[in-house]
Design a protein around this motif. Structure first.
Motif, PDB file in Angstrom:
ATOM      1  N   UNK A   1      29.559 -13.828  19.063  1.00 36.88           N
ATOM      2  CA  UNK A   1      28.202 -13.788  19.618  1.00 36.88           C
ATOM      3  C   UNK A   1      27.699 -12.360  19.824  1.00 36.88           C
ATOM      4  N   UNK A   2      28.596 -11.390  19.866  1.00 38.94           N
ATOM      5  CA  UNK A   2      28.167  -9.989  19.979  1.00 38.94           C
ATOM      6  C   UNK A   2      27.248  -9.598  18.817  1.00 38.94           C
TER       7      UNK A   2
ATOM      8  N   UNK B   1      21.707  -9.542  25.005  1.00 35.32           N
ATOM      9  CA  UNK B   1      22.825  -8.617  25.250  1.00 35.32           C
ATOM     10  C   UNK B   1      24.093  -9.406  25.526  1.00 35.32           C
ATOM     11  N   UNK B   2      25.263  -8.809  25.250  1.00 34.77           N
ATOM     12  CA  UNK B   2      26.512  -9.421  25.688  1.00 34.77           C
ATOM     13  C   UNK B   2      26.515  -9.520  27.221  1.00 34.77           C
TER      14      UNK B   2
ATOM     15  N   UNK C   1      31.271   0.775  28.610  1.00 31.64           N
ATOM     16  CA  UNK C   1      31.984  -0.424  28.181  1.00 31.64           C
ATOM     17  C   UNK C   1      32.328  -1.335  29.361  1.00 31.64           C
ATOM     18  N   UNK C   2      32.167  -2.628  29.135  1.00 33.73           N
ATOM     19  CA  UNK C   2      32.482  -3.648  30.133  1.00 33.73           C
ATOM     20  C   UNK C   2      33.154  -4.822  29.424  1.00 33.73           C
TER      21      UNK C   2
ATOM     22  N   UNK D   1      26.622 -14.305  25.899  1.00 31.93           N
ATOM     23  CA  UNK D   1      25.439 -13.454  25.767  1.00 31.93           C
ATOM     24  C   UNK D   1      24.340 -13.943  26.701  1.00 31.93           C
ATOM     25  N   UNK D   2      23.454 -13.009  27.043  1.00 29.74           N
ATOM     26  CA  UNK D   2      22.215 -13.363  27.730  1.00 29.74           C
ATOM     27  C   UNK D   2      21.180 -13.670  26.659  1.00 29.74           C
ATOM     28  N   UNK D   3      20.361 -14.696  26.911  1.00 30.77           N
ATOM     29  CA  UNK D   3      19.316 -15.039  25.957  1.00 30.77           C
ATOM     30  C   UNK D   3      18.028 -15.363  26.704  1.00 30.77           C
ATOM     31  N   UNK D   4      16.920 -15.063  26.057  1.00 30.22           N
ATOM     32  CA  UNK D   4      15.582 -15.321  26.595  1.00 30.22           C
ATOM     33  C   UNK D   4      14.988 -16.492  25.823  1.00 30.22           C
TER      34      UNK D   4
END
Length: 105
Positions: free
Chosen positions: A22-23, A41-42, A80-81, A86-89
């Motif tokens: 998904x990245x 974003x991840x 880095x984390x 992922x975040x999605x709109x």
């Protein structure tokens, strides 16, 4: 890793066996059922997934695994984390049902 630990809104079965694919979806749109989502974003992860969740016991590996296998910078300047998901709109609202197909647009 049990998905419930990460409190997802939607879980997609990519069927490819590769972890954290998904990245590569960041910046792309994704159709799921009738909805279209824009992958933003991840998702960086904190220690909450390591805690007991309902019938799931405490599991420190829930953060160690993403930290070892998917240490990425979710947002420029953040550093880095450990990330999972992922975040999605929502671009186009629509009904999403269990088992609906999905595709990247």
């Amino acid at each position: 890793m049990e998905a419930a630990r990460y409190r997802p809104n939607i879980v997609l079965d990519t069927g490819d066996g590769a972890g954290f694919g998904e990245n590569d979806w960041v910046g792309r749109d994704l159709r799921v059922g009738e909805a279209v989502l824009r992958v933003m974003a991840p998702t960086p992860r904190c220690s909450v997934p390591t805690l007991e969740h309902g019938t799931l016991p405490r599991d420190t590996g829930a953060l160690r695994i993403p930290a070892r296998l998917n240490l990425v910078e979710p947002v420029p300047g953040m550093g880095p984390r450990p990330c999972a998901g992922v975040y999605a709109q929502v671009v186009t609202p629509g009904r999403v049902n269990a088992g609906d197909p999905f595709r990247l647009l």
